[in-house]
Design an enzyme around this catalytic site. Structure first.
Site, PDB file in Angstrom:
ATOM      1  N   HIS A 106     -24.918   5.267   5.788  1.00 27.18           N
ATOM      2  CA  HIS A 106     -24.928   4.448   7.011  1.00 27.18           C
ATOM      3  C   HIS A 106     -24.956   2.955   6.679  1.00 27.18           C
ATOM      4  O   HIS A 106     -24.384   2.137   7.414  1.00 27.18           O
ATOM      5  CB  HIS A 106     -26.160   4.768   7.863  1.00 27.18           C
ATOM      6  CG  HIS A 106     -26.005   5.960   8.763  1.00 27.18           C
ATOM      7  ND1 HIS A 106     -25.043   6.036   9.737  1.00 27.18           N
ATOM      8  CD2 HIS A 106     -26.725   7.113   8.853  1.00 27.18           C
ATOM      9  CE1 HIS A 106     -25.160   7.190  10.392  1.00 27.18           C
ATOM     10  NE2 HIS A 106     -26.170   7.869   9.871  1.00 27.18           N
ATOM     11  N   HIS A 127     -27.098  10.648   3.049  1.00 28.90           N
ATOM     12  CA  HIS A 127     -26.551  10.468   4.399  1.00 28.90           C
ATOM     13  C   HIS A 127     -26.973   9.100   4.955  1.00 28.90           C
ATOM     14  O   HIS A 127     -26.142   8.353   5.487  1.00 28.90           O
ATOM     15  CB  HIS A 127     -27.067  11.620   5.282  1.00 28.90           C
ATOM     16  CG  HIS A 127     -26.709  11.519   6.732  1.00 28.90           C
ATOM     17  ND1 HIS A 127     -25.940  12.464   7.378  1.00 28.90           N
ATOM     18  CD2 HIS A 127     -27.043  10.607   7.680  1.00 28.90           C
ATOM     19  CE1 HIS A 127     -25.803  12.120   8.654  1.00 28.90           C
ATOM     20  NE2 HIS A 127     -26.468  10.988   8.859  1.00 28.90           N
ATOM     21  N   GLU A 128     -28.263   8.777   4.811  1.00 32.77           N
ATOM     22  CA  GLU A 128     -28.764   7.523   5.384  1.00 32.77           C
ATOM     23  C   GLU A 128     -28.233   6.310   4.633  1.00 32.77           C
ATOM     24  O   GLU A 128     -27.905   5.288   5.244  1.00 32.77           O
ATOM     25  CB  GLU A 128     -30.305   7.507   5.405  1.00 32.77           C
ATOM     26  CG  GLU A 128     -30.957   8.635   6.195  1.00 32.77           C
ATOM     27  CD  GLU A 128     -30.394   8.822   7.592  1.00 32.77           C
ATOM     28  OE1 GLU A 128     -29.900   7.857   8.204  1.00 32.77           O
ATOM     29  OE2 GLU A 128     -30.435   9.965   8.091  1.00 32.77           O
ATOM     30  N   GLN A 170     -28.298   2.241  12.841  1.00 32.27           N
ATOM     31  CA  GLN A 170     -28.318   3.180  13.970  1.00 32.27           C
ATOM     32  C   GLN A 170     -29.099   2.650  15.169  1.00 32.27           C
ATOM     33  O   GLN A 170     -28.957   3.165  16.276  1.00 32.27           O
ATOM     34  CB  GLN A 170     -28.907   4.531  13.538  1.00 32.27           C
ATOM     35  CG  GLN A 170     -28.008   5.266  12.551  1.00 32.27           C
ATOM     36  CD  GLN A 170     -28.588   6.625  12.224  1.00 32.27           C
ATOM     37  OE1 GLN A 170     -29.398   6.747  11.312  1.00 32.27           O
ATOM     38  NE2 GLN A 170     -28.199   7.633  12.973  1.00 32.27           N
TER      39      GLN A 170
HETATM   40 NI    NI Z   1     -26.842   9.722  10.460  1.00 34.27          NI
END
Ligand code: NI
Length: 157
Positions: A135, A131-132, A52
């Site tokens: 990624h 969720h992470e 991110q």
């Molecule tokens: Ni996210």
């Protein structure tokens, strides 16, 4: 001092890459983790993965309100139960989505010194970590959501 990095947004191909496992420990890694935590807190987020901020490495920081955790090369080794909740992402402005995830998980990861550690998480924390970790594999919640939630609906929650 730790920096606040720019968070890249959905549509950036860097978010779709498989992140690379970390092999080198030391000052550079520590600096990166510090920047990630700083960036997450500055954005008032509860989790952030290295892709991110445009760094394709297997690194996650998270804080569910009970303190910062750092996960290097995390792997989910056990997942149980099922829960559906609306979640958001710092890389996806304006929308959230309902996502079904495991209710509780066990994650194996390394710490800054390269030592193996085990995290057990349930509920909200388990959701953040899943969720992470997604990624790190180029997956975003918008791929798996069962229902989209617009920002203007937020007031109803
Ligand atoms: Ni996210």
């Amino acid at each position: 001092m730790a920096a606040v990095r720019e968070i890249i947004k959905l549509g950036d191909p860097l978010l779709r890459q498989q992140a690379i496992r970390v092999r080198r420990f030391g000052a550079h890694l520590n600096r990166l983790l510090d920047d990630m935590a700083n960036t997450m807190y500055a954005a008032q987020g509860c989790g952030l993965a290295a892709p991110q901020i445009g760094v394709s490495k297997c690194l996650v920081v998270a804080d569910d309100g009970h303190g910062l955790v750092e996960l290097i090369n995390p792997v989910i080794v056990k997942a149980e139960g099922e829960a559906s909740e609306v979640e958001y992402c710092l890389s996806v402005p304006k929308i959230g989505g309902e996502v079904t995830r495991a209710q509780s998980i066990v994650v194996e990861a390394l710490d800054r010194e390269g030592n193996s550690q085990i995290f057990e998480a349930t509920g909200f924390k388990a959701r953040i970590l899943q969720h992470e970790i997604d990624h790190l594999h180029g997956r975003m919640f918008v791929d798996v959501m069962t229902r989209e939630v617009r920002d203007e609906d937020k007031d109803d929650e």
